[in-house]
Motif scaffolding. Structure first.
Motif, PDB file in Angstrom:
ATOM      1  N   GLU A 393       1.010  -1.026  -0.077  1.00  0.00           N
ATOM      2  CA  GLU A 393      -0.092   0.021   0.034  1.00  0.00           C
ATOM      3  C   GLU A 393       0.806   1.253  -0.207  1.00  0.00           C
ATOM      4  OE1 GLU A 393      -4.118  -1.973   2.232  1.00  0.00           O
ATOM      5  OE2 GLU A 393      -2.816  -0.172   3.177  1.00  0.00           O
ATOM      6  N   CYS A 394       0.715   2.162  -1.089  1.00  0.00           N
ATOM      7  CA  CYS A 394       1.675   3.055  -1.085  1.00  0.00           C
ATOM      8  C   CYS A 394       0.724   4.581  -1.010  1.00  0.00           C
ATOM      9  CB  CYS A 394       2.164   3.196  -2.681  1.00  0.00           C
ATOM     10  SG  CYS A 394       3.254   4.497  -3.055  1.00  0.00           S
ATOM     11  N   PHE A 395       1.455   5.630  -0.424  1.00  0.00           N
ATOM     12  CA  PHE A 395       0.631   6.937   0.121  1.00  0.00           C
ATOM     13  C   PHE A 395       1.559   7.919  -0.535  1.00  0.00           C
ATOM     14  CE2 PHE A 395      -0.435   3.932   3.086  1.00  0.00           C
ATOM     15  CZ  PHE A 395      -1.707   4.058   3.331  1.00  0.00           C
ATOM     16  N   ASP A 396       0.706   9.119  -0.927  1.00  0.00           N
ATOM     17  CA  ASP A 396       1.278  10.186  -1.514  1.00  0.00           C
ATOM     18  C   ASP A 396       0.463  11.392  -0.979  1.00  0.00           C
ATOM     19  OD1 ASP A 396       2.910  12.024  -2.636  1.00  0.00           O
ATOM     20  OD2 ASP A 396       2.172  11.978  -4.520  1.00  0.00           O
ATOM     21  N   VAL A 397       0.878  12.431  -0.759  1.00  0.00           N
ATOM     22  CA  VAL A 397      -0.073  13.726  -0.453  1.00  0.00           C
ATOM     23  C   VAL A 397       0.280  14.722  -1.672  1.00  0.00           C
ATOM     24  CG1 VAL A 397       0.041  15.576   1.405  1.00  0.00           C
ATOM     25  CG2 VAL A 397       0.560  13.488   2.146  1.00  0.00           C
ATOM     26  N   LEU A 462       4.478   1.709   1.934  1.00  0.00           N
ATOM     27  CA  LEU A 462       5.460   2.366   1.012  1.00  0.00           C
ATOM     28  C   LEU A 462       4.982   3.987   0.953  1.00  0.00           C
ATOM     29  CD1 LEU A 462       8.020   2.445  -0.883  1.00  0.00           C
ATOM     30  CD2 LEU A 462       6.296   2.217  -2.691  1.00  0.00           C
ATOM     31  N   VAL A 463       5.709   5.064   1.480  1.00  0.00           N
ATOM     32  CA  VAL A 463       5.391   6.264   1.399  1.00  0.00           C
ATOM     33  C   VAL A 463       6.063   6.967   0.186  1.00  0.00           C
ATOM     34  CG1 VAL A 463       4.478   6.373   3.574  1.00  0.00           C
ATOM     35  CG2 VAL A 463       6.933   6.926   3.291  1.00  0.00           C
ATOM     36  N   ASP A 464       5.664   7.974  -0.194  1.00  0.00           N
ATOM     37  CA  ASP A 464       6.515   8.742  -1.305  1.00  0.00           C
ATOM     38  C   ASP A 464       7.218  10.053  -0.641  1.00  0.00           C
ATOM     39  OD1 ASP A 464       7.422  10.117  -3.461  1.00  0.00           O
ATOM     40  OD2 ASP A 464       5.687  10.811  -4.344  1.00  0.00           O
ATOM     41  N   GLY A 465       8.539   9.753  -0.570  1.00  0.00           N
ATOM     42  CA  GLY A 465       9.297  10.905   0.087  1.00  0.00           C
ATOM     43  C   GLY A 465      10.695  10.104   0.598  1.00  0.00           C
ATOM     44  N   GLY A 466      11.332  11.213   1.427  1.00  0.00           N
ATOM     45  CA  GLY A 466      12.385  10.788   2.157  1.00  0.00           C
ATOM     46  C   GLY A 466      12.132  10.500   3.511  1.00  0.00           C
ATOM     47  N   VAL A 467      13.297  10.492   4.349  1.00  0.00           N
ATOM     48  CA  VAL A 467      13.183  10.176   5.686  1.00  0.00           C
ATOM     49  C   VAL A 467      12.644  10.805   6.466  1.00  0.00           C
ATOM     50  CG1 VAL A 467      14.740   9.945   7.729  1.00  0.00           C
ATOM     51  CG2 VAL A 467      15.777   9.496   5.557  1.00  0.00           C
ATOM     52  N   GLY A 468      12.065  12.157   6.415  1.00  0.00           N
ATOM     53  CA  GLY A 468      10.944  12.699   7.187  1.00  0.00           C
ATOM     54  C   GLY A 468       9.613  12.133   6.819  1.00  0.00           C
ATOM     55  N   LEU A 518       9.447  -1.688 -10.055  1.00  0.00           N
ATOM     56  CA  LEU A 518       8.202  -2.042  -9.494  1.00  0.00           C
ATOM     57  C   LEU A 518       7.753  -0.821  -8.526  1.00  0.00           C
ATOM     58  CD1 LEU A 518       5.644  -3.693  -8.667  1.00  0.00           C
ATOM     59  CD2 LEU A 518       7.235  -4.711  -7.076  1.00  0.00           C
ATOM     60  N   ILE A 519       8.792  -0.241  -7.525  1.00  0.00           N
ATOM     61  CA  ILE A 519       8.563   0.461  -6.753  1.00  0.00           C
ATOM     62  C   ILE A 519       8.310   1.785  -7.211  1.00  0.00           C
ATOM     63  CG2 ILE A 519       9.524   1.906  -4.730  1.00  0.00           C
ATOM     64  CD1 ILE A 519      11.098  -0.731  -3.540  1.00  0.00           C
ATOM     65  N   GLU A 520       9.269   1.970  -8.187  1.00  0.00           N
ATOM     66  CA  GLU A 520       8.895   3.478  -9.024  1.00  0.00           C
ATOM     67  C   GLU A 520       7.390   3.425  -9.673  1.00  0.00           C
ATOM     68  OE1 GLU A 520      13.267   4.929 -10.472  1.00  0.00           O
ATOM     69  OE2 GLU A 520      12.226   3.355 -11.821  1.00  0.00           O
ATOM     70  N   SER A 521       6.953   2.492 -10.309  1.00  0.00           N
ATOM     71  CA  SER A 521       5.686   2.195 -10.850  1.00  0.00           C
ATOM     72  C   SER A 521       4.553   2.571  -9.800  1.00  0.00           C
ATOM     73  CB  SER A 521       5.638   1.233 -11.513  1.00  0.00           C
ATOM     74  OG  SER A 521       5.580   0.011 -11.053  1.00  0.00           O
ATOM     75  N   VAL A 522       4.808   1.913  -8.577  1.00  0.00           N
ATOM     76  CA  VAL A 522       3.597   2.061  -7.686  1.00  0.00           C
ATOM     77  C   VAL A 522       3.792   3.540  -7.120  1.00  0.00           C
ATOM     78  CG1 VAL A 522       2.899   1.383  -5.338  1.00  0.00           C
ATOM     79  CG2 VAL A 522       3.809  -0.419  -6.969  1.00  0.00           C
ATOM     80  N   ARG A 523       4.925   4.028  -6.740  1.00  0.00           N
ATOM     81  CA  ARG A 523       4.999   5.389  -6.195  1.00  0.00           C
ATOM     82  C   ARG A 523       4.374   6.390  -7.343  1.00  0.00           C
ATOM     83  NH1 ARG A 523       9.762   8.451  -6.406  1.00  0.00           N
ATOM     84  NH2 ARG A 523       9.833   7.488  -8.793  1.00  0.00           N
ATOM     85  N   ASP A 524       4.782   6.097  -8.534  1.00  0.00           N
ATOM     86  CA  ASP A 524       4.220   7.175  -9.618  1.00  0.00           C
ATOM     87  C   ASP A 524       2.505   6.853  -9.778  1.00  0.00           C
ATOM     88  OD1 ASP A 524       7.038   7.689 -10.192  1.00  0.00           O
ATOM     89  OD2 ASP A 524       6.982   6.724 -12.097  1.00  0.00           O
TER      90      ASP A 524
END
Length: 613
Positions: A393-397, A462-468, A518-524
């Motif tokens: 499950e991938c999240f983006d804001v 999985l979250v879109d972003g860095g360490v923060g 895979l991770i890039e495609s889910v994030r995108d």
């Protein structure tokens, strides 16, 4: 003085030579028992006819050298200079992964960590561990039974209350006065050292003594825990005894080349069994010399590694094999042999390594799509997950300067995107432009609901972003009491993957990696879904504000129009008949006239419908 003449003046002694180009850039680093003969050989006609050598000499402007006492020193210096300068004419080792070690820190209250980087910081390092998740299982065992933590709490000062790890019995609480004594903590550390050093008999004897003492004092619960620890350690000891009878630790190398592309495969045999393998790829080996490649590969592979096996099997012999054997033996403290087996089981394993290298070559460079199970297994291995993740499950804001804040969640399951699992979130609790707070809110809302409904957690969040962003998601999960959920983030631009608990060592994959794809495609997909939702809300707000400026049109009418017609563009395109169906004849005429002007008397309805602005 031209380059050929400079080469002729080099001394006939062992050392390292460096070809440099314009501006002093190091083009190539080599070593030789006789610098004079080796460097002069580059100017022979047959050598200059080779593409690699000819191009090197054409671009080189200077040749420098460093004298050493013997060929072993030359090997070590050559490796260090290649690592430092990364010359483009050398074979450069690009490792797709490193194996983990267990680090026992050197401080008043030592802690244990899994790390992939060995540094001279006074800590004790154990490993490497094959397969990679073995190190994590051992550290989990240490947390559970010896209560030595992996936390980041400042233990140089006292704290008013312990953290969550103490309450779930993963730490003795040395940060809070009175929870443990220095003697108890030191005893636990001594037992951890015995475990990691393989001194299982000594550990079992010590634990058995504590168990009997606890039983005599009628502390039966503690005695039962110690009994379970003893049983586990005895099982580990028995397995190691059985395995030790099966053979020496051995590494087996194989490669396959279609220059400039090369794939290499390494099997790790520990105690006579294949426990793991490593994969390597090159795209720039236009002039491929198998013997030179094999020599360069082994030097870079072993000279920086803390652990070296007793046997190394390679597909062919090479010039400096004996010197490398001697150098590796000194580094290991015992004899190291590099062989090219000619028959029997060892030859069969060497052929198996070559076959795997050919398969890896096809999979990487012929764009073969790996299976879902293969991807899940690779994800587990590279991100050190407890099991292959069937579901991600991938999240983006998404927002515009803090306005219209929304978030998305997309789902990858068993090899494909599961659109029925997608979710949209409107951020309700966060004021202003705070991405971290937005991520905390959406993670908390998602998994609080999942827990209330009794549904399983995904294999990976999985979250879109860095360490923060990663830490914001972790805080939300810990606030819900969820402490064992695999969690990672992928940072834009660098495309580094940060795994929670291993943030100091991001997973860096090359651009051909199927896992990275895979991770890039889910994030995108999460980004696309979030941006689309944000734009629809932003457009709705804009058209809503615009509609409310029309005399006689209020918020309720605006809501009816948008609910019926879907979007700002839908309102603009709508005919008078459609507007009437959505908001009634009076409001419809006002909106229609606002966008298109008054309709002519008797104008056909279908003509008005086709008019656009």
């Amino acid at each position: 003085m031209d380059l050929r003449e400079k080469a002729s003046r080099l001394p006939p002694l062992p050392g390292v030579y460096l070809y440099k180009g314009d501006g002093g850039q190091v083009l190539y680093v080599g070593k030789a028992k006789n610098l004079h003969n080796r460097v002069r050989s580059y100017f022979a006609e047959d050598k200059l006819a080779e593409a690699k050598t000819g191009t090197l000499i054409q671009e080189a402007r200077e040749v420098e050298y460093i004298l050493v006492d013997n060929e072993k020193e030359a090997l070590a210096l050559e490796n260090n200079l290649i690592k430092q300068w990364k010359p483009r004419f050398n074979v450069l080792l690009r490792d797709d992964k490193t194996y983990p070690y267990i680090k026992l820190t050197h401080e008043k209250y030592p802690r244990v960590y899994v790390t992939r980087r060995v540094t001279k910081d006074g800590s004790t390092y154990y490993g490497p561990y094959f397969p990679g998740n073995l190190a994590y299982r051992l550290v989990h065992f240490i947390h559970r039974f010896f209560q030595v933590p992996s936390c980041k709490v400042d233990l140089t000062r006292r704290h008013p209350q312990p953290c969550l790890q103490y309450h779930i019995h993963g730490c003795r609480g040395p940060c809070v006065e009175g929870l443990t004594s220095d003697e108890e903590y030191a005893r636990a550390i001594r037992q951890v050292r015995l475990l990691l050093e393989g001194r299982h008999k000594d550990l079992i004897a010590e634990l058995r003594g504590h168990m009997e003492q606890a039983s005599d004092q009628m502390r039966f619960e503690q005695a039962a825990v110690l009994r379970d620890v003893i049983a586990t350690v005895e099982e580990v000891d028995q397995r190691q005894k059985m395995a030790a009878a099966e053979g020496e630790d051995t590494d087996i190398f194989g490669f396959y080349a279609e220059p400039p592309l090369v794939a290499a495969n390494v099997f790790h045999l520990r105690n006579g069994r294949i426990v793991d393998r490593r994969e390597f790829f090159w795209e720039d080996q236009a002039e491929f010399d198998p013997a030179e490649f094999c020599s360069a590969f082994l030097k870079q592979f072993y000279l920086d590694q803390p652990y070296i096996p007793a046997l190394v099997h390679v597909p062919l012999d090479f010039e400096d094999r004996e010197a490398l054997e001697e150098l590796l033996g000194e580094k290991r403290g015992r004899k190291v042999e590099i062989h090219t087996p000619q028959r029997g089981q060892k030859k069969a394993l060497l052929e198996l390594a070559a076959t795997n290298a050919k398969h890896l070559f096809d999979q990487r460079f012929r764009v073969m799509k790996p299976s879902s199970q293969a991807i899940q297994g690779a994800l587990q291995e590279l991100l050190n997950l407890p099991e292959p993740p069937r579901c991600i499950e991938c999240f983006d804001v998404s927002h515009t300067q803090g306005e219209e804040k929304v978030a998305s969640m997309v789902v990858w399951e068993d090899g494909r995107m599961k659109r029925s699992g997608y979710r949209k979130f409107i951020i309700r609790e966060v004021e202003g432009n705070d991405d971290f707070a937005c991520m905390r809110e959406v993670i908390r809302r998602r998994y609080a609901r999942l827990r209330e409904e009794g549904r399983p957690m995904p294999g990976l969040v999985l979250v879109d972003g860095g360490v923060g962003q990663l830490h914001a998601a972790a805080e939300a999960l810990e606030g819900l009491g969820i402490t064992d959920q695999p969690l990672a983030s992928i940072a834009k631009r660098e495309e580094w993957i940060y795994v929670y608990g291993q943030e100091e060592e991001p997973v860096v994959l090359d651009r051909f990696s199927p896992v990275l794809h895979l991770i890039e495609s889910v994030r995108d997909e999460a980004h696309r879904f979030a941006v689309t939702f944000h734009r629809s809300r932003r457009d709705a707000r804009r058209i809503g504000s615009e509609l409310e400026q029309i005399p006689g049109i209020g918020p309720k009418t605006v809501r009816k129009l948008l609910e019926r017609l879907g979007s700002a563009a839908g309102v603009r395109r709508a005919s008078l008949e459609e507007l009437t169906a959505a908001a009634g004849p009076a409001a419809a005429r006002k909106v229609h006239e606002h966008y298109r002007g008054p309709a002519s008397e008797g104008e056909p309805l279908d003509k008005r419908r086709n008019t656009t602005i």
